[in-house]
Design a protein around this motif. Structure first.
Motif, PDB file in Angstrom:
ATOM      1  N   PHE A  94       0.853  -1.192   0.000  1.00 27.10           N
ATOM      2  CA  PHE A  94       0.000   0.000   0.000  1.00 27.10           C
ATOM      3  C   PHE A  94       0.886   1.239   0.000  1.00 27.10           C
ATOM      4  CE2 PHE A  94      -2.659  -3.353   1.676  1.00 27.10           C
ATOM      5  CZ  PHE A  94      -3.844  -3.149   0.984  1.00 27.10           C
ATOM      6  N   GLY A  95       0.725   2.060  -1.029  1.00 28.67           N
ATOM      7  CA  GLY A  95       1.572   3.227  -1.200  1.00 28.67           C
ATOM      8  C   GLY A  95       0.806   4.522  -1.074  1.00 28.67           C
ATOM      9  N   PRO A  96       1.129   5.527  -1.905  1.00 29.01           N
ATOM     10  CA  PRO A  96       0.441   6.813  -1.832  1.00 29.01           C
ATOM     11  C   PRO A  96      -1.074   6.662  -1.964  1.00 29.01           C
ATOM     12  CG  PRO A  96       2.349   6.964  -3.275  1.00 29.01           C
ATOM     13  CD  PRO A  96       2.183   5.515  -2.922  1.00 29.01           C
ATOM     14  N   ARG A  97      -1.788   7.455  -1.204  1.00 30.52           N
ATOM     15  CA  ARG A  97      -3.263   7.491  -1.210  1.00 30.52           C
ATOM     16  C   ARG A  97      -3.872   6.185  -0.691  1.00 30.52           C
ATOM     17  NH1 ARG A  97      -1.085   9.033  -5.651  1.00 30.52           N
ATOM     18  NH2 ARG A  97      -1.720   7.201  -6.830  1.00 30.52           N
ATOM     19  N   GLY A  98      -3.060   5.352  -0.063  1.00 32.45           N
ATOM     20  CA  GLY A  98      -3.566   4.087   0.457  1.00 32.45           C
ATOM     21  C   GLY A  98      -3.867   3.067  -0.610  1.00 32.45           C
ATOM     22  N   THR A  99      -3.414   3.310  -1.843  1.00 29.97           N
ATOM     23  CA  THR A  99      -3.683   2.399  -2.948  1.00 29.97           C
ATOM     24  C   THR A  99      -2.494   1.472  -3.180  1.00 29.97           C
ATOM     25  OG1 THR A  99      -2.918   4.097  -4.496  1.00 29.97           O
ATOM     26  CG2 THR A  99      -5.287   3.959  -4.095  1.00 29.97           C
ATOM     27  N   VAL A 100      -2.751   0.359  -3.839  1.00 35.18           N
ATOM     28  CA  VAL A 100      -1.719  -0.653  -4.053  1.00 35.18           C
ATOM     29  C   VAL A 100      -0.703  -0.145  -5.075  1.00 35.18           C
ATOM     30  CG1 VAL A 100      -1.259  -3.022  -4.754  1.00 35.18           C
ATOM     31  CG2 VAL A 100      -3.362  -2.474  -3.493  1.00 35.18           C
ATOM     32  N   HIS A 101       0.579  -0.229  -4.737  1.00 31.02           N
ATOM     33  CA  HIS A 101       1.671   0.221  -5.594  1.00 31.02           C
ATOM     34  C   HIS A 101       2.789  -0.817  -5.616  1.00 31.02           C
ATOM     35  CE1 HIS A 101      -0.113   4.219  -5.666  1.00 31.02           C
ATOM     36  NE2 HIS A 101       0.866   4.659  -6.418  1.00 31.02           N
ATOM     37  N   LEU A 102       3.595  -0.756  -6.658  1.00 29.68           N
ATOM     38  CA  LEU A 102       4.915  -1.381  -6.631  1.00 29.68           C
ATOM     39  C   LEU A 102       5.904  -0.331  -6.148  1.00 29.68           C
ATOM     40  CD1 LEU A 102       5.080  -3.361 -10.014  1.00 29.68           C
ATOM     41  CD2 LEU A 102       4.191  -4.103  -7.794  1.00 29.68           C
ATOM     42  N   LEU A 103       6.749  -0.690  -5.193  1.00 34.64           N
ATOM     43  CA  LEU A 103       7.773   0.193  -4.666  1.00 34.64           C
ATOM     44  C   LEU A 103       9.106  -0.551  -4.656  1.00 34.64           C
ATOM     45  CD1 LEU A 103       5.862   1.623  -1.563  1.00 34.64           C
ATOM     46  CD2 LEU A 103       6.142   2.727  -3.799  1.00 34.64           C
ATOM     47  N   PRO A 104      10.225   0.156  -4.791  1.00 33.86           N
ATOM     48  CA  PRO A 104      11.522  -0.525  -4.694  1.00 33.86           C
ATOM     49  C   PRO A 104      11.715  -1.078  -3.281  1.00 33.86           C
ATOM     50  CG  PRO A 104      11.758   1.649  -5.713  1.00 33.86           C
ATOM     51  CD  PRO A 104      10.375   1.583  -5.133  1.00 33.86           C
ATOM     52  N   ALA A 105      12.142  -2.317  -3.182  1.00 34.20           N
ATOM     53  CA  ALA A 105      12.340  -2.933  -1.866  1.00 34.20           C
ATOM     54  C   ALA A 105      13.360  -2.159  -1.043  1.00 34.20           C
ATOM     55  CB  ALA A 105      12.788  -4.388  -2.051  1.00 34.20           C
ATOM     56  N   ALA A 106      14.404  -1.651  -1.696  1.00 39.71           N
ATOM     57  CA  ALA A 106      15.442  -0.923  -0.971  1.00 39.71           C
ATOM     58  C   ALA A 106      14.930   0.393  -0.396  1.00 39.71           C
ATOM     59  CB  ALA A 106      16.630  -0.662  -1.898  1.00 39.71           C
ATOM     60  N   GLU A 107      13.834   0.912  -0.939  1.00 39.57           N
ATOM     61  CA  GLU A 107      13.291   2.189  -0.484  1.00 39.57           C
ATOM     62  C   GLU A 107      12.124   2.014   0.485  1.00 39.57           C
ATOM     63  OE1 GLU A 107      12.277   4.508  -3.888  1.00 39.57           O
ATOM     64  OE2 GLU A 107      14.316   4.480  -4.696  1.00 39.57           O
ATOM     65  N   LEU A 108      11.812   0.794   0.862  1.00 36.85           N
ATOM     66  CA  LEU A 108      10.651   0.570   1.716  1.00 36.85           C
ATOM     67  C   LEU A 108      10.786   1.267   3.075  1.00 36.85           C
ATOM     68  CD1 LEU A 108       7.971  -0.779   1.243  1.00 36.85           C
ATOM     69  CD2 LEU A 108       8.853  -2.853   2.324  1.00 36.85           C
ATOM     70  N   PRO A 109      11.967   1.319   3.699  1.00 30.66           N
ATOM     71  CA  PRO A 109      12.061   2.081   4.953  1.00 30.66           C
ATOM     72  C   PRO A 109      11.682   3.554   4.782  1.00 30.66           C
ATOM     73  CG  PRO A 109      13.940   0.618   4.744  1.00 30.66           C
ATOM     74  CD  PRO A 109      13.219   0.584   3.423  1.00 30.66           C
ATOM     75  N   LEU A 110      12.089   4.163   3.659  1.00 38.11           N
ATOM     76  CA  LEU A 110      11.735   5.565   3.408  1.00 38.11           C
ATOM     77  C   LEU A 110      10.226   5.709   3.236  1.00 38.11           C
ATOM     78  CD1 LEU A 110      13.497   8.027   0.988  1.00 38.11           C
ATOM     79  CD2 LEU A 110      11.029   7.764   0.925  1.00 38.11           C
ATOM     80  N   TRP A 111       9.644   4.866   2.400  1.00 43.43           N
ATOM     81  CA  TRP A 111       8.217   4.974   2.120  1.00 43.43           C
ATOM     82  C   TRP A 111       7.375   4.730   3.367  1.00 43.43           C
ATOM     83  CZ3 TRP A 111       5.667   6.934  -1.879  1.00 43.43           C
ATOM     84  CH2 TRP A 111       6.345   7.102  -3.087  1.00 43.43           C
ATOM     85  N   THR A 112       7.697   3.696   4.112  1.00 45.41           N
ATOM     86  CA  THR A 112       6.898   3.409   5.308  1.00 45.41           C
ATOM     87  C   THR A 112       7.084   4.490   6.363  1.00 45.41           C
ATOM     88  OG1 THR A 112       8.671   1.952   6.103  1.00 45.41           O
ATOM     89  CG2 THR A 112       6.822   0.917   4.934  1.00 45.41           C
ATOM     90  N   GLY A 113       8.306   5.025   6.477  1.00 50.54           N
ATOM     91  CA  GLY A 113       8.524   6.108   7.421  1.00 50.54           C
ATOM     92  C   GLY A 113       7.716   7.336   7.062  1.00 50.54           C
ATOM     93  N   ALA A 114       7.662   7.670   5.763  1.00 51.73           N
ATOM     94  CA  ALA A 114       6.930   8.857   5.332  1.00 51.73           C
ATOM     95  C   ALA A 114       5.427   8.647   5.393  1.00 51.73           C
ATOM     96  CB  ALA A 114       7.356   9.237   3.912  1.00 51.73           C
ATOM     97  N   LEU A 115       4.950   7.538   4.870  1.00 53.95           N
ATOM     98  CA  LEU A 115       3.504   7.318   4.802  1.00 53.95           C
ATOM     99  C   LEU A 115       2.889   7.148   6.189  1.00 53.95           C
ATOM    100  CD1 LEU A 115       3.360   4.945   1.703  1.00 53.95           C
ATOM    101  CD2 LEU A 115       2.707   7.353   1.792  1.00 53.95           C
ATOM    102  N   SER A 116       3.622   6.529   7.100  1.00 52.43           N
ATOM    103  CA  SER A 116       3.077   6.358   8.451  1.00 52.43           C
ATOM    104  C   SER A 116       3.113   7.651   9.248  1.00 52.43           C
ATOM    105  CB  SER A 116       3.831   5.260   9.200  1.00 52.43           C
ATOM    106  OG  SER A 116       5.208   5.575   9.319  1.00 52.43           O
TER     107      SER A 116
END
Length: 398
Positions: A94-116
């Motif tokens: 689950f990425g931007p807007r709470g919708t399903v996305h593909l994200l780079p695995a190496a960037e998952l800490p950044l994305w989860t930190g920002a989205l949460s």
């Protein structure tokens, strides 16, 4: 006396051309690139492309595969699938807007930190259906525990969550596609944002979920990094553009941009006479216009994130290619960086019937490019194209 530095002035064509270039959409690829390896474009990988896009919308996974592969000469949908399920360099979550996305695995800490770290919006459920903060944390802990080292279907995960929390989590109060879902399901996307849930490989026709074991970056650091990434990909942009992309509050985005401007992380420019922002130092724009023809699938990241939308979808495109102002409902024909039509594809075996509806007459060269694009779409989908230039008769999401 302090002299204020001159503000850089950017035109829409300059901004759009830079975005197009950074999205690898500036030139029409060859009609057949089968002889080229997937990493032919500057050694880039599917994960590199998804990172530059800031996520590939994957509610319909085939559309995400097309979005990614069309930016990599020679790549096909299998390359994206291998990156996702074999190499695990991509994650479906689950990425931007709470919708399903593909994200780079190496960037998952950044994305989860920002989205949460995004502010919680107003609840859409009736007060009696909502969960308390304590219940939310209890469910998130249960999800994390149940999915550690496991790949569970939604029904299996539901049973595990309810067993770890209590019968209140099973109350059927969340509207679903075919009835009412249990109460705990309202925080499924939040589990993704917290880094304790992502998609696993399908089990037959059923999706599975697993725990990626991600530790989110601290919220302020992650959010600041995401702003910089967004502005490099889609700037110049305003706080309102950033907030719209994330479906979050304008007031929060205004305060965030002000804080980042005060630290020198971002700087103000003028876009078509109005203030906008870029990442600090990222003020080089070429006068060369965006050129080329592209067929972009549903919810392609470029059409979703690029603003102002009325510039990207001018005139008739604003009614034909948008759904109540929302981008992504139709696959679009992009001509020289501007939405200039819609298209649709229907598969029957290896045959892929591609119908392209231009909103204005195309030149002979542009028609040739459209044919090459249809062939490229079919190549990515591992089929053979049959092109028709005419009216698309199906509605959105068809």
């Amino acid at each position: 006396m302090t002299t204020r530095a001159r503000t850089v002035t950017v035109t829409w064509p300059e901004a759009n051309a830079r975005r197009i270039g950074r999205q690898a959409l500036s030139a029409t690829p060859p009609a057949s690139a089968a002889a080229l390896p997937a990493a032919a474009s500057g050694g880039r990988t599917p994960a590199d492309v998804v990172g530059a896009m800031l996520g590939a919308h994957a509610q319909v996974l085939s559309a995400a595969e097309l979005s990614v592969a069309l930016r990599l000469p020679g790549a096909v949908r299998t390359d994206v699938r291998e990156a996702l399920w074999t190499e695990r360099t991509l994650v479906k979550t689950f990425g931007p807007r709470g919708t399903v996305h593909l994200l780079p695995a190496a960037e998952l800490p950044l994305w989860t930190g920002a989205l949460s770290a995004l502010p919680a919006g107003p609840g859409r459920l009736a007060p009696g259906a909502r969960m308390t903060p304590g219940q939310t944390e209890e469910v998130l802990a249960a999800v994390a525990d149940a999915l550690t080292g496991a790949e569970l279907t939604i029904d299996e995960l539901s049973d595990a969550v309810i067993a770890r929390t209590g019968p209140w989590a099973a109350d059927p109060v969340v509207p679903g596609f075919q009835g009412m879902w249990p109460r705990w399901r309202q925080v499924l996307h939040l589990a993704g944002h917290r880094g304790v849930l992502c998609y696993g490989p399908d089990r037959g026709r059923k999706a599975t979920y697993t725990n990626p074991g991600t530790t989110p970056l601290p919220g302020p650091e992650a959010v600041a990094s995401l702003v910089g990434r967004y502005l490099r990909a889609y700037g110049p942009a305003t706080p309102a553009h950033f907030a719209k992309w994330l479906a979050t509050a304008n007031g929060w985005a205004n305060r965030l941009f002000a804080e980042l401007a005060a630290t020198g992380a971002i700087e103000e420019v003028t876009l078509e006479g109005a203030p906008a922002w870029v990442a600090a130092g990222d003020t080089d724009f070429s006068a060369a216009p965006a050129l080329g023809v592209r067929l972009l699938p549903y919810f392609d990241a470029f059409t979703i994130a690029s603003q102002p939308r009325e510039r990207l979808f001018p005139g008739l495109a604003s009614t034909r290619a948008l759904g109540r102002g929302q981008a992504g409902n139709y696959p679009v024909l992009l001509v020289d960086g501007t939405v200039a039509g819609v298209w649709h594809q229907r598969r029957a075996g290896r045959r892929i019937a591609v119908t392209v509806e231009p909103l204005a007459p195309l030149t002979a060269v542009q028609l040739k490019d459209v044919a090459e694009q249809a062939d490229r779409v079919a190549e990515i989908l591992e089929g053979t194209a049959e092109l028709t230039v005419g009216t698309v008769t199906v509605g959105p999401h068809a």
